[in-house]
Design an enzyme around this catalytic site. Structure first.
Site, PDB file in Angstrom:
ATOM      1  N   HIS A 131       0.841  -1.199   0.000  1.00  0.00           N
ATOM      2  CA  HIS A 131       0.000   0.000   0.000  1.00  0.00           C
ATOM      3  C   HIS A 131       0.870   1.241   0.000  1.00  0.00           C
ATOM      4  O   HIS A 131       1.898   1.304   0.677  1.00  0.00           O
ATOM      5  CB  HIS A 131      -1.015  -0.025   1.149  1.00  0.00           C
ATOM      6  CG  HIS A 131      -0.490   0.233   2.522  1.00  0.00           C
ATOM      7  ND1 HIS A 131      -0.374   1.496   3.058  1.00  0.00           N
ATOM      8  CD2 HIS A 131      -0.092  -0.610   3.504  1.00  0.00           C
ATOM      9  CE1 HIS A 131       0.079   1.422   4.297  1.00  0.00           C
ATOM     10  NE2 HIS A 131       0.271   0.145   4.595  1.00  0.00           N
ATOM     11  N   ASP A 143       5.652   2.621   7.273  1.00  0.00           N
ATOM     12  CA  ASP A 143       4.298   2.165   6.980  1.00  0.00           C
ATOM     13  C   ASP A 143       3.612   3.119   6.011  1.00  0.00           C
ATOM     14  O   ASP A 143       2.949   4.067   6.420  1.00  0.00           O
ATOM     15  CB  ASP A 143       3.497   2.072   8.291  1.00  0.00           C
ATOM     16  CG  ASP A 143       2.120   1.492   8.087  1.00  0.00           C
ATOM     17  OD1 ASP A 143       1.270   1.678   8.986  1.00  0.00           O
ATOM     18  OD2 ASP A 143       1.878   0.879   7.033  1.00  0.00           O
ATOM     19  N   GLU A 177      -5.491   1.636   1.975  1.00  0.00           N
ATOM     20  CA  GLU A 177      -5.299   0.488   2.866  1.00  0.00           C
ATOM     21  C   GLU A 177      -5.604   0.865   4.304  1.00  0.00           C
ATOM     22  O   GLU A 177      -6.196   0.097   5.058  1.00  0.00           O
ATOM     23  CB  GLU A 177      -3.856  -0.020   2.739  1.00  0.00           C
ATOM     24  CG  GLU A 177      -3.595  -1.335   3.490  1.00  0.00           C
ATOM     25  CD  GLU A 177      -3.121  -1.175   4.909  1.00  0.00           C
ATOM     26  OE1 GLU A 177      -2.971  -0.009   5.372  1.00  0.00           O
ATOM     27  OE2 GLU A 177      -2.902  -2.196   5.581  1.00  0.00           O
ATOM     28  N   GLU A 178      -5.207   2.074   4.698  1.00  0.00           N
ATOM     29  CA  GLU A 178      -5.370   2.492   6.098  1.00  0.00           C
ATOM     30  C   GLU A 178      -6.833   2.714   6.474  1.00  0.00           C
ATOM     31  O   GLU A 178      -7.162   2.805   7.655  1.00  0.00           O
ATOM     32  CB  GLU A 178      -4.564   3.767   6.359  1.00  0.00           C
ATOM     33  CG  GLU A 178      -3.072   3.620   6.174  1.00  0.00           C
ATOM     34  CD  GLU A 178      -2.399   2.773   7.250  1.00  0.00           C
ATOM     35  OE1 GLU A 178      -1.175   2.610   7.198  1.00  0.00           O
ATOM     36  OE2 GLU A 178      -3.118   2.263   8.148  1.00  0.00           O
ATOM     37  N   ASP A 206       4.317  -5.064   3.697  1.00  0.00           N
ATOM     38  CA  ASP A 206       3.786  -3.982   4.512  1.00  0.00           C
ATOM     39  C   ASP A 206       4.672  -3.827   5.742  1.00  0.00           C
ATOM     40  O   ASP A 206       4.698  -4.703   6.600  1.00  0.00           O
ATOM     41  CB  ASP A 206       2.346  -4.300   4.929  1.00  0.00           C
ATOM     42  CG  ASP A 206       1.616  -3.098   5.496  1.00  0.00           C
ATOM     43  OD1 ASP A 206       0.381  -3.178   5.645  1.00  0.00           O
ATOM     44  OD2 ASP A 206       2.258  -2.082   5.796  1.00  0.00           O
ATOM     45  N   HIS A 293       2.310   4.692  12.921  1.00  0.00           N
ATOM     46  CA  HIS A 293       1.197   5.628  12.770  1.00  0.00           C
ATOM     47  C   HIS A 293       1.438   6.939  13.521  1.00  0.00           C
ATOM     48  O   HIS A 293       0.505   7.553  14.038  1.00  0.00           O
ATOM     49  CB  HIS A 293      -0.126   4.992  13.231  1.00  0.00           C
ATOM     50  CG  HIS A 293      -0.684   4.020  12.247  1.00  0.00           C
ATOM     51  ND1 HIS A 293      -1.945   3.470  12.354  1.00  0.00           N
ATOM     52  CD2 HIS A 293      -0.156   3.484  11.117  1.00  0.00           C
ATOM     53  CE1 HIS A 293      -2.177   2.650  11.356  1.00  0.00           C
ATOM     54  NE2 HIS A 293      -1.087   2.640  10.591  1.00  0.00           N
TER      55      HIS A 293
END
Length: 583
Positions: A131, A143, A177-178, A206, A293
């Protein structure tokens, strides 16, 4: 990687043969030199060494794009659009057939980027995806810039090498994706059944550069994973199953459609164990990625050793699966889980011996063991397996067996001979056993100690009744994407004749399906999964579940329950009266 989504257990098997390349393209990470890879079994084209410097250059560009666009590359944002433009330009210049697929069903409509190398049979496709979006909190360089940059550089290397292809290679960079794997779901849903059948394997990448990272492989024992595992096995780094990522990234969209999947990951917010730190390095008791994140997920948030081995492992898989240059020799690997155990005189213990086809075709593997002390016998059921299968190893000690700790060599014999080791401790018998119930606060009535849980799991909330008393462990039940955990470490004494873990489980679910496991509860001892339950197991009242933990006698282990709930329709996993009785 998305925080949490449902996962499905699928029996995955790749095509019967894999075209294999040598491991000449070894990792060359700056943090630590990689051991030399073994020589190839046949004269096949060698997989190239993917430049870590080039992968890092792509990460620098993605970080710069985020910095110029509000600090992130979230789906639907200017940062995401600029990321797509950067990757697309590189691919078109290299000669790829590039398609932007607008995800109209995504929360933030935007492009999936699909790039196909126009060589090899169009009905035999091996697909590699990552992603491209970040969360809004930061630039998302681990990420998932790490996976995106790894695939981009591999695509450019394939184009530059331009080898003879035995299969078609397709790359994908996903939108949304998130927000729930939305881009990959959209892509898979747009495929006809015939087009899905063309895809012989999907590989997802990922977070492959986590700063305190580990070496994880999706569905590690499947035939699909064999080339990924074979490359990492060449370094002796003992990769593990990617339990944290199950159902949380884009491979789930393909698995739900019946397409075989695997992939690499280095870990997100889960904690690195002492055992993992001992074999991989890094810091035990800390998250694999402390910037997961967050705004600090920048180019400084990368473990170059893990990233380099991931990038070269992708190249090895591409060459093994899709590049011509020789007929592969048949080969396989052998592993034992757990890797150690304890047995008292007069008793027995078991372990699982797993095999995998790493090259060529599946073959018959005959199992044997050596190194057992006097009075100890080792048996296998079955005694021969087809590579890709597993057997139960039983270690039995007579009443006069020699006591002490010994290393058994487990040997698989087929077209080659492959081995694994197992450490067995023989104790003096039941006299050394301290019988009793080992779980602290087993009915959850005495607060949270010694349990470790996510927030609010141990509760007297009246929404779900305890089996006994007022408190229980209530995992999930939110009706939205959520992960809950419950764990306790215990030490099992050696020398007992029985080791029984038991707990009472009530599953309440608003899901109406009778075929799809949207929400799951995984029960583990250490890294071994004992059982998985889902919304399909919902029932009124509590049911007792029990397991034999004799294989862990003499060890300190962590018992863990992990509940993963998808975006809608609650499922509650309610646990009560947990006991571990030894005697």
């Amino acid at each position: 990687m998305r925080r949490s989504t449902p996962t499905t257990s699928l029996a995955l098997a790749l095509v019967a043969t894999l075209t294999t390349a040598s491991l000449a393209g070894t990792a060359s990470a700056s943090a630590a030199p990689a051991p030399a890879a073994p020589a190839p079994a046949v004269a096949a084209l060698a997989a190239p060494d993917v430049s870590l410097t080039n992968v890092q250059a792509h990460l620098t560009q993605l970080n710069s794009i985020a910095s110029s666009n509000g600090g992130n590359r979230r789906a639907g944002s200017a940062g995401y659009a600029a990321s797509v433009s950067y990757v697309k330009g590189k691919l078109q210049a290299a000669g790829y057939t590039v398609t932007e697929q607008n995800c109209t069903t995504c929360t933030y409509p935007g492009s999936n980027l699909i790039a196909e190398w126009p060589q090899g049979p169009a009905d035999q496709v091996v697909m590699f995806g990552a992603h491209l979006d970040s969360v809004s909190a930061g630039p998302g360089i681990n990420d998932n810039g790490s996976g995106s940059a790894t695939l981009l550089e591999n695509a450019l290397v394939l184009a530059a090498q331009n080898p003879t292809m035995t299969k078609r290679v397709r790359f994908a960079w996903w939108n949304g994706e998130e927000q729930g794997l939305q881009g990959s779901k959209h892509y898979v849903n747009q495929l006809s059944s015939t087009q899905r059948g063309y895809i012989k394997g999907y590989y997802n990448f990922d977070m492959v550069g986590s700063p305190n990272g580990g070496y994880f492989i999706n569905r590690i024992t499947s035939a699909t994973a064999a080339p990924l595992k074979a490359y990492w096995d060449s370094f002796g780094i003992q990769p593990e199953e990617n339990t944290e990522g199950q159902g949380r990234s884009d491979d789930y969209s393909f698995a739900n459609a019946g397409i075989q999947t695997s992939g690499y990951a280095a870990g997100a917010s889960y904690t690195k164990t002492a055992a993992q730190a001992a074999k991989w390095g890094g810091t035990s008791g800390a998250a694999y990625d402390g910037c997961y994140h967050r705004s600090c997920d920048t180019t400084s948030n990368i473990n170059t050793t893990v990233l380099n081995r991931s990038a070269d492992g992708v190249a090895y898989a591409i060459w093994a699966l899709a590049v011509g240059g020789g007929t592969p020799a048949n080969d396989f690997s052998v592993a034992v889980s757990p890797t150690s155990g304890s047995v008292a005189r007069g008793g027995s213990t078991t372990a699982t011996v797993s095999t995998a086809t790493t090259s060529g075709s599946a073959q018959t593997v005959t199992l044997s063991a050596s190194g057992a002390p006097s009075g100890v016998t080792v048996g296998f059921s079955p005694s021969s397996v087809t590579s890709g299968g597993s057997a139960t190893m039983t270690v039995s000690a007579s009443s006069t067996a020699t006591t002490g700790t010994f290393t058994l060599t487990v040997t698989g014999t087929g077209s080659a001979t492959r081995t694994a080791t197992y450490t067995i401790t023989v104790t003096g018998g039941s006299g050394g056993c301290t019988a009793g119930q080992l779980i602290g606060n087993s009915s959850f009535e005495s607060g949270t100690s010694p349990w470790t849980t996510s927030s609010g799991v141990i509760t007297n909330d009246s929404g779900q009744a305890a089996r006994t008393g007022s408190y229980k462990a209530w995992l999930n039940g939110y009706g939205s994407s959520h992960t809950d955990t419950l764990s306790q470490s215990v030490t099992l004494p050696a020398g007992c004749t029985s080791y029984t873990l038991a707990f009472w489980l009530h599953i309440d679910s608003a899901e109406t399906t009778t075929s799809t496991a949207y929400d799951k509860l995984t029960v583990q001892v250490g890294s071994t999964t004992l059982a998985t339950y889902s919304n399909l197991n919902k029932a009124t009242g509590y049911t007792q579940r029990s397991f034999n933990l004799a294989a862990y006698a003499g060890q300190t282990v962590t018992l863990k329950w992990t509940g993963v709930e998808d975006a809608s329709l609650q499922t509650s996993f309610v646990v009560d009266d947990v006991t571990l009785q030894v005697g």
